[in-house]
Design an enzyme around this catalytic site. Structure first.
Site, PDB file in Angstrom:
ATOM      1  N   CYS A 109       0.912  -1.190  -0.025  1.00 53.03           N
ATOM      2  CA  CYS A 109      -0.006   0.207  -0.117  1.00 53.03           C
ATOM      3  C   CYS A 109       0.928   1.220   0.125  1.00 53.03           C
ATOM      4  CB  CYS A 109      -1.065  -0.096   1.275  1.00 53.03           C
ATOM      5  SG  CYS A 109      -2.463   1.149   0.914  1.00 53.03           S
ATOM      6  N   HIS A 110       0.767   1.965   0.923  1.00 46.45           N
ATOM      7  CA  HIS A 110       1.648   3.197   1.156  1.00 46.45           C
ATOM      8  C   HIS A 110       3.066   2.986   1.701  1.00 46.45           C
ATOM      9  CE1 HIS A 110      -1.902   5.701   0.971  1.00 46.45           C
ATOM     10  NE2 HIS A 110      -1.397   6.196   0.170  1.00 46.45           N
ATOM     11  N   GLU A 139      -6.168   5.315  -7.318  1.00 42.62           N
ATOM     12  CA  GLU A 139      -6.771   5.126  -5.755  1.00 42.62           C
ATOM     13  C   GLU A 139      -6.523   6.383  -4.916  1.00 42.62           C
ATOM     14  OE1 GLU A 139      -5.905   0.161  -5.516  1.00 42.62           O
ATOM     15  OE2 GLU A 139      -4.262   1.746  -5.492  1.00 42.62           O
TER      16      GLU A 139
END
Length: 296
Positions: A109-110, A139
């Site tokens: 993800c991040h 996203e």
């Protein structure tokens, strides 16, 4: 903060495969999670696991981590990763050292924000010329409107700027990029798959991971988006085994990025699956407008 859901899902993959987990953060000590649902089964299990909660409440500072003692590093996501990790030179050194001693590096993800400034001994960026993914620009624009303007950069753009061969799938569907011992995942849905790939990279045969209801449902959505028109049948025939409200919400967001007639048709089909469970006038209106657009 960090994503507790991602931590929980990854932790149980590692624990179930006999992997010992230590936890580090830039400052050490107790770390703060982004808002999460403590009633979700995987989170509830972490919260009663005294051993891992003790480590979460007293994390190692990254400048005190001995990279030689570890075979792999896994970086969870969360908005905090975008602010803290690109500047954490101690973490960058740990990641580079683990990778260069033939260990594995994974992030989801991040979490890949931790990789953007990692350089190897030859001065090249770790991600240069490697298959990489992370939370995507699309996203971010759909789901990160509250914080996107606070970021110093868009993660997809920064990774590409560093020479990464960025790849991705549709919004919020699992996607894992594997380039040797470097493993990255696109979003929270990708967490279990990234953690499992990391287990494999360590030469282990992973035990079957139990998917959460959300991940199980989105796996069906992924098949449908990929062109399997029959994929939605289990959702319709056995709604109690899936999270159909989640499907409807996915259709709502998929509609926001729709460009082709097929996109609109798929968005409509997904919203119709979740319509009853959602019982939401806004979804009803979107369904009606999409049907009108398609001439139905």
């Amino acid at each position: 903060g960090y994503e507790f859901d991602e931590f929980s899902k990854a932790y149980f993959v590692f624990k179930n495969n006999g992997i010992v987990v230590d936890i580090a953060s830039p400052q050490g000590g107790q770390v703060e999670a982004d808002k999460y649902d403590s009633s979700k089964s995987y989170n509830a299990r972490v919260l009663v696991d005294e051993a891992i909660m003790a480590k979460l409440n007293n994390t190692l500072p990254t400048n005190g981590v001995d990279a030689k003692a570890y075979d792999a590093v896994f970086v969870v996501g969360g908005k905090g990763a975008m602010f803290d990790l690109p500047q954490d030179t101690a973490l960058q050194n740990v990641i580079a050292q683990i990778y260069q001693q033939h260990g594995s590096v994974a992030a989801v993800c991040h979490g890949p924000a931790a990789l953007v400034n990692v350089k190897l001994k030859d001065g090249s960026y770790l991600v240069a010329n490697k298959a990489i993914n992370s939370f995507t620009n699309r996203e971010e624009k759909l789901f990160g409107k509250k914080w996107i303007n606070e970021f110093d950069f868009m993660l997809e753009d920064k990774l590409s700027e560093r020479g990464a061969n960025f790849q991705s799938s549709e919004i919020m569907l699992s996607h894992v990029a594997i380039d040797g011992r470097l493993i990255t995942g696109q979003n929270p849905t990708s967490t279990v798959d990234v953690a499992t790939a990391l287990v494999k990279s360590l030469g282990l045969t992973p035990v079957n991971a139990e998917l959460s209801l959300e991940d199980k449902t989105l796996a069906v959505v992924a098949k449908f988006i990929a062109g399997d028109k029959s994929a939605l049948e289990p959702l319709i025939n056995n709604p109690e085994q899936y999270l159909n409200s989640f499907v409807g919400v996915y259709g709502f967001y998929y509609l926001k990025r729709a460009n082709t007639p097929l996109d609109y048709e798929q968005s409509l089909a997904l919203m119709l699956v979740g319509q009853k469970a959602l019982n939401n006038p806004n979804i009803d209106m979107k369904i009606a407008k999409t049907q009108l657009r398609l001439g139905q």
